[in-house]
Write an enzyme that holds these catalytic residues in place. Sequence first.
Site, PDB file in Angstrom:
ATOM      1  CG  ASP A   1      -2.258   0.788   1.151  1.00  0.00           C
ATOM      2  OD1 ASP A   1      -3.239   0.368   1.269  1.00  0.00           O
ATOM      3  OD2 ASP A   1      -1.919   2.120   0.929  1.00  0.00           O
TER       4      ASP A   1
ATOM      5  CE1 TYR B   1     -13.655   3.082  -8.278  1.00  0.00           C
ATOM      6  CE2 TYR B   1     -15.972   3.311  -8.211  1.00  0.00           C
ATOM      7  CZ  TYR B   1     -15.033   2.559  -7.925  1.00  0.00           C
ATOM      8  OH  TYR B   1     -15.081   1.327  -7.618  1.00  0.00           O
ATOM      9  CG  HIS B   2     -18.816   3.946 -11.287  1.00  0.00           C
ATOM     10  ND1 HIS B   2     -19.184   5.172 -10.383  1.00  0.00           N
ATOM     11  CD2 HIS B   2     -19.029   2.970 -10.233  1.00  0.00           C
ATOM     12  CE1 HIS B   2     -19.675   4.755  -9.229  1.00  0.00           C
ATOM     13  NE2 HIS B   2     -19.687   3.385  -9.282  1.00  0.00           N
TER      14      HIS B   2
END
Length: 397
Positions: free
Chosen positions: A31, A189-190
Site C-alpha cells: 500500500d 471512477y466507475h
Amino acid sequence: MRVLILGGDGFCGWPTALHLSAVGHEVAIVDNLSRRNIDNELEVTSLTPIAPMSTRLAAWEAHTGVAIPFHRFDVATQYHRLLGLLSEFHPDAVVHFAEQRSAPYSMKSSAHKRYTVANNLNATNSLLAAIVEAGLDVHVVHLGTMGVYGYGTAGMKIPEGYLRVKVETDDGDVVEQEILYPPNPGSIYHLTKTQDQLLFAYYAKNDEIRVTDLHQGIVWGTQTPETSLDERLVNRFDYDGDYGTVLNRFLMQAAVGHPLTVHGTGGQTRAFIHIRDTVRCIQLAIESPPARGERVRILNQMTETHRVQDLAKLVSSLTGAEIAYVDNPRNEAAENELFVENRQLLDLGLEPITLAEGLLAEVSDIAQRYRDRCDLEKIPARSLWRAGTGPGVAALG
Ligand code: NAD
Ligand code: USQ
C-alpha cells in the site's frame, strides 16, 4: 496459498488481509498509504480511530503470532518494486484493491479526474505487465464494481459480466455470442473500472493470465471478527461527503443527530454487501481459481438491492432520525430498478448477512461509540458532477 494484497491498508483490503491470514494463507500487503494522504487533503479522518500501519501489524502479530510483511510503494508508478516483489514472494494469488475508489472524489476537479484515471489504470496495467514479465502463473482477483453496468436493466437480471446476444449475419443466419456486458459508467471512477475490464480481457487472451473480477456493490458495515479483536485493528469508517457511502453515512448521521441526506427523491436503487461478506467472497474467489486460458471470470459480489429512500426510512424507523431530501450533486438517474444475478458466489457457499440482521449492531457498536469524532462540517456532499449544478445551485430535475 501465498497471497499478495495490493491496497491492504484500505477499508476492504485491511479486513481481507486479516481474514486470509486467520484462515491460514501466507499474506503480504502492499500500500502507498495514498488513502491516508487523501484524508489529509480533505481534512477529514475515519470515524473510527485507525492505527498507523506498524501498530496494526504489531497488534495482529501479538494476537496470532503471525507476521504480515508490509511493503510501502506505489503500484501505479513504482513498476520495478512491484516486479521485484512478485518475483521474490511468488504469490499464488494477488488481490488488487489498489485504486482510488470514490466517485465524488474522482469528479471534484480536472486534477482529481486525471489522478483517478492515471492511478487506477496504471496500477492495473502495471500488475498485469509485471506478472507477464516475471513469468508467473498468478491468479489475479480484482475488485471491480456493479457500476460498470450502469444501474438500469431492460427488465432482466444483470448477468455476471457477460451478455448473451444474437447477431444476424450478412447471409441471414443468426449467431449467438457472449460479449462483455455493455459498460455504462456514471463517474470517472466507475469509468476506470470499465477500462480495467478491457485490460483483463486482453491479458487473459494474450498471456493466459487467470483473472477473477468481482463486481462489487456498495460495502456497508465496519468490523469483521478479526478487526474486532483489538481496537488497534479497527477498520476505517468513512462518513464524509466524498468517501462516505450511503448506508454507512445514514448510520453515522443518525448517531450524531444529523438529518439523513437523501439525494434527490432517493429513487436510486443500488446493490449492497456487508464487509464481512466481502472478505468471505474474496476467500471463496481465491480458493476456486479459473483455469489457465479461461476467459476472465466475472462474479457479481452483492447480496441485496435497496432503494436509497427505503434505506433512509429503515434507519429512521430504527433511530428516530429525520430525513432530508437534498438536491442531488450527481448526474444520475433519479429513479431506477435493479435486478442482479449473484448465483456464482452463493453456489460457492456464501451465506449472506442481511441488513435486517446487521443494522442495529452497526448503529450501536460503531456509529454511536465514535460519534464524538465526527466533524459535522464534512457531512455534506459537495463534489458536483457538472459545474453550475447541484445543491444550492440547481433545482431538482
Ligand atoms: P480504500 O480507498 O479504503 O482502499 C484502497 C487502498 O489502496 C488504500 O489503502 C490506498 O492507499 C491504496 N492504494 C490506492 N492506490 C494505490 C497505488 N497506486 N499503490 C498502492 N496502493 C494504492 O478503498 P476500499 O473501499 O477498500 O476499496 C477497495 C477496492 O474495492 C477499490 O478498488 C474499490 O473500487 C473496490 N470497491 C469498493 C467498494 C466500497 O463500497 N468500498 C465497493 C465496490 C468496489
Ligand atoms: N447517496 C445519497 N445520499 C448520500 C450519499 C449517497 O442519496 O449521502 C446516493 C448517491 O447519490 C447514489 C447512491 O446513494 O445514488 C450510492 O452512492 P454511494 O456514495 O454510496 O456509492 P457509489 O458512489 O456508487 O460508490 C460506492 C463505492 C465505490 C463502489 C460503488 C459500488 O465508493 O468504490 O464501486 O459503491 S456500486 O454503487 O454498486 O457501483
